[in-house]
Design a protein around this motif. Structure first.
Motif, mmCIF file in Angstrom:
data_model
loop_
_atom_site.group_PDB
_atom_site.id
_atom_site.type_symbol
_atom_site.label_atom_id
_atom_site.label_comp_id
_atom_site.label_asym_id
_atom_site.label_seq_id
_atom_site.Cartn_x
_atom_site.Cartn_y
_atom_site.Cartn_z
ATOM 1 N N LEU B 337 5.954 -0.306 0.389
ATOM 2 C CA LEU B 337 4.860 0.339 1.134
ATOM 3 C C LEU B 337 3.768 0.834 0.195
ATOM 4 N N VAL B 338 4.188 1.427 -0.923
ATOM 5 C CA VAL B 338 3.202 1.917 -1.885
ATOM 6 C C VAL B 338 2.410 0.752 -2.468
ATOM 7 N N GLN B 339 3.125 -0.339 -2.774
ATOM 8 C CA GLN B 339 2.447 -1.515 -3.330
ATOM 9 C C GLN B 339 1.432 -2.088 -2.351
ATOM 10 N N GLN B 340 1.841 -2.110 -1.068
ATOM 11 C CA GLN B 340 0.909 -2.602 -0.039
ATOM 12 C C GLN B 340 -0.318 -1.710 0.060
ATOM 13 N N SER B 341 -0.079 -0.392 -0.079
ATOM 14 C CA SER B 341 -1.219 0.538 -0.026
ATOM 15 C C SER B 341 -2.189 0.264 -1.168
ATOM 16 N N ILE B 342 -1.603 0.070 -2.362
ATOM 17 C CA ILE B 342 -2.458 -0.187 -3.532
ATOM 18 C C ILE B 342 -3.253 -1.480 -3.327
ATOM 19 N N GLU B 343 -2.540 -2.534 -2.905
ATOM 20 C CA GLU B 343 -3.223 -3.831 -2.729
ATOM 21 C C GLU B 343 -4.274 -3.755 -1.628
ATOM 22 N N GLY B 344 -3.912 -3.040 -0.543
ATOM 23 C CA GLY B 344 -4.856 -2.903 0.576
ATOM 24 C C GLY B 344 -6.142 -2.202 0.137
ATOM 25 N N SER B 345 -5.971 -1.097 -0.597
ATOM 26 C CA SER B 345 -7.174 -0.361 -1.010
ATOM 27 C C SER B 345 -7.992 -1.186 -2.003
#
Lengths: 138, 517
Positions: B337-345
């Motif tokens: 989830l954190v990785q997705q947040s980073i990639e999304g931003s």
């Protein structure tokens, strides 16, 4: 001269990455504060002249280019190395600085990831060292 | 003198009667001489009468000469009777000498004017001439009638043409004018006066026109008029200016066009300086509003894009710092989830950055192209920027002769880099990319063509691919935000050019765009 706490934190971390280049950091959170500090006015009457300035452009109260103008037109501060660090792309930053008719030693875009941000430490150091030996400026 | 007269009339000779007496011919002589004399005295009067009644007769003076010598002859016959009894032969000789002189003069003159007399047409000849003349007059009448018919037809055509022109000018609200630089007078129609806000009843001249112009436009207009009237080649007078109507005080924007015309001979004398005016106030207002709207939109987009950067960067960097510090304490789901947040931003950050590029693509700072740009130089820069990808894919890029254009070098570089970058990115698997670049001139513009042997695309998407954030492939297949071609379209449109693409799935793509020459 930076108003965004995350950027202040990252700049501190980046400078700390340069182990052999110890630095003391003073942060001014808006343009007015920055000018008072540089001109040693009010509560900053006894501070020392900084060795280098990392300057954001979109500062509250006074824009970064105004701070740059005060530095470059002040006899005592005019040779201060200035790194402009802003959110805009580098060519846009260079363009804004060029239009202000005053020069910065280095123009950098704030990175989006931690590794790139940490790598700025060496860029700051290189800029400082080049300024001491008379390097290029924008 | 008296002596001479006495001698002249001395009758000291023998009279003729002495010779004729008894012969019985005196009566015959007297009778015949008397008749001859009478006849000779009548003839001059008859001639005089004839000459006076026919003043049109040429050579009337010859009749006078005839009259004189016939009168002389008459006198000689009278003297022939007189000298029968009174022998004044000296006087008779003098009269004969005078008569002889008049006769000889008449004979000489007659001989001299004989050719002219012979040339005087006879009544038959006159008849023939009259007949010819009547025929010629009939022909002239026929030709006149034909000419009049043709003039009438031509006049009707001209009137119809004038009506069409007048209706077209009325429909387009186009005013016409003619300026005489010698006198300063301007002949103008009602539409011209309406466009300039001038009273239709008043006189209109060049000083009045200059006075009506907005002061800041006056010098420019005077220069344009001067240039149109003095340039060597026929040059167009084409200018937009503002006037404050002397009649109504209304500020108007006017587009004027005209041309000076000169005589064809070597003197090249100015014959006409004529043209049109159109009130473009409404168009100018719309343009101004549109410019303001575009500017506001651009400012909004720029500010929005720029101001979004900071919070996005804060999220990205903070979450990444959190990940670095706490990664070891999370389970796999939390790390994902954190990785997705980073990639999304980061992705949003790239999109905002691309949006910013799109907005600033045609900003003033990038569009000034005072001198021609070598498009080949811009292409080489683009290829240098793409050198890693070219080497990595072994792409074969060929190009022909490319023109110099009055287009910003940065814009040309962006066009080439985006299109060649796309051609490499969307290559066919296991196929070496081949990209051909060429340019051809058509009318006043250049058409560039960038053809590849890559994946191509469904023609139904030929327009869609130039939209903002439009992609034809999934993000997992190819990176990028779908802004490259949108930026290309914005740049090409900025120069009034056209951009389009042709392609078929699996058969490569062919991108074309036009730029002013």
């Amino acid at each position: 001269m930076e108003d965004n706490p995350v950027d202040v934190r990252m700049i501190r971390l980046a400078l700390r990455e340069e182990k052999n280049w110890p630095t003391d950091i003073v942060v001014a959170h808006d343009g007015e504060n920055a000018v008072q500090y540089l001109l040693r006015q009010g509560p900053y009457a006894d501070v020392n002249k900084p060795d280098m300035l990392i300057l954001d452009l979109n500062l509250p109260k006074r824009h970064g280019t105004e701070v740059l103008q005060i530095i470059r037109t002040n006899q005592e501060l005019s040779d201060l190395p200035v790194v402009v660090l802003s959110s805009s792309p580098e060519d846009v930053i260079r363009d804004i600085v060029t239009r202000s008719r005053y020069t910065a030693d280095l123009c950098l875009t704030k990175p989006i990831n931690v590794n790139d941000y940490l790598a700025l430490g060496s860029a700051f150091r290189k800029c400082y060292e080049e300024a001491q030996t008379g390097g290029s400026s924008y | 003198m008296m002596e001479l007269l006495r001698e002249l009339f001395a009758a000291n000779f023998m009279p003729h009667i002495m010779c004729l007496r008894g012969a019985g011919v005196v009566g015959l002589h007297v009778g015949s001489d008397l008749l001859i004399a009478l006849a000779y005295f009548v003839i001059p009067f008859a001639l005089r009468y004839f000459v006076r009644r026919r003043p049109d007769i040429e050579f009337s003076w010859i009749f006078l000469l005839f009259g004189v010598f016939i009168l002389g002859c008459g006198f000689t016959h009278v003297l022939a009777i007189w000298t029968l009894w009174h022998p004044i032969y000296r006087f008779e000789a003098v009269v004969k000498i005078l008569t002889a002189a008049a006769s000889v003069l008449t004979a000489l003159c007659l001989t001299r004017i004989m050719p002219q007399l012979l040339a005087v047409p006879s009544p038959a000849q006159l008849q023939a001439q009259i007949a010819e003349r009547i025929q010629a007059e009939a022909e002239v009448l026929r030709l006149n009638a034909d000419l009049e018919r043709r003039v009438a037809e031509r006049t009707a055509e001209l009137q119809a043409s004038n009506r069409r022109l007048e209706m077209a000018l009325e429909a387009g609200s186009i005013g016409t004018w003619e300026f005489d630089p010698q006198t300063g007078t301007i002949i103008s129609d009602a539409r011209c006066r309406l466009a300039l806000g001038i009273d239709p009843q008043t006189e209109f001249n060049y000083p009045m026109f200059l006075e009506a112009l907005l002061p800041e436009d006056r010098g420019r207009v005077e220069e344009a008029v001067k240039a149109a009237l003095t340039c060597e080649e026929p040059c167009r007078y084409d200018i937009e200016y503002r006037v404050i109507g002397p009649a109504d005080g209304v500020l108007r924007h006017v587009h004027a066009q005209g041309q000076a015309f000169y005589s064809d001979d070597a003197r090249r004398k100015l014959t006409h300086f004529v043209g049109t005016v159109v009130d473009i106030t409404a168009r100018k207002q719309v343009e101004k509003a549109l410019r303001q709207a575009n500017f506001d939109l651009q400012q909004f987009a720029y500010a929005a894009a720029h101001d979004l950067q900071e919070p996005l960067r804060n999220i990205s960097v903070s979450v990444e710092l959190l990940d670095l510090a706490w990664r070891d304490r999370w389970d796999d789901d939390a790390r994902a989830l954190v990785q997705q947040s980073i990639e999304g931003s980061r992705r949003v950050h790239r999109m905002v950055k691309d949006l910013l590029s799109y907005v600033t693509a045609v900003e003033d700072r990038q569009q000034c192209a005072q001198t021609a740009t070598e498009s080949e130089g811009a292409l080489k820069d683009a290829l240098a920027n793409l050198s890693n990808k070219i080497t990595e894919t072994q792409a074969q890029i060929t190009y022909g002769s490319l023109p110099d254009l009055r287009v910003s070098r940065i814009h040309l570089l962006q066009l080439f880099q985006n299109m060649i970058g796309n051609a490499i990115k969307y290559r066919r698997p296991e196929v070496r990319p081949e990209i051909k670049i060429r340019a051809g001139r058509t009318a006043d513009k250049w058409t560039f063509e960038i053809a590849d042997n890559g994946l191509g695309f469904d023609p139904m998407y030929a327009e869609r691919i130039f939209g903002i954030f439009k992609r034809l492939h999934g993000r997992h297949e190819y990176d990028g935000n779908g802004m490259g071609l949108a930026i290309c379209a914005r740049i090409v449109n900025h120069y009034g050019g056209r951009i389009w693409a042709e392609g078929k799935p699996g058969e490569g793509a062919n991108f074309r765009f036009t730029l002013p020459g």
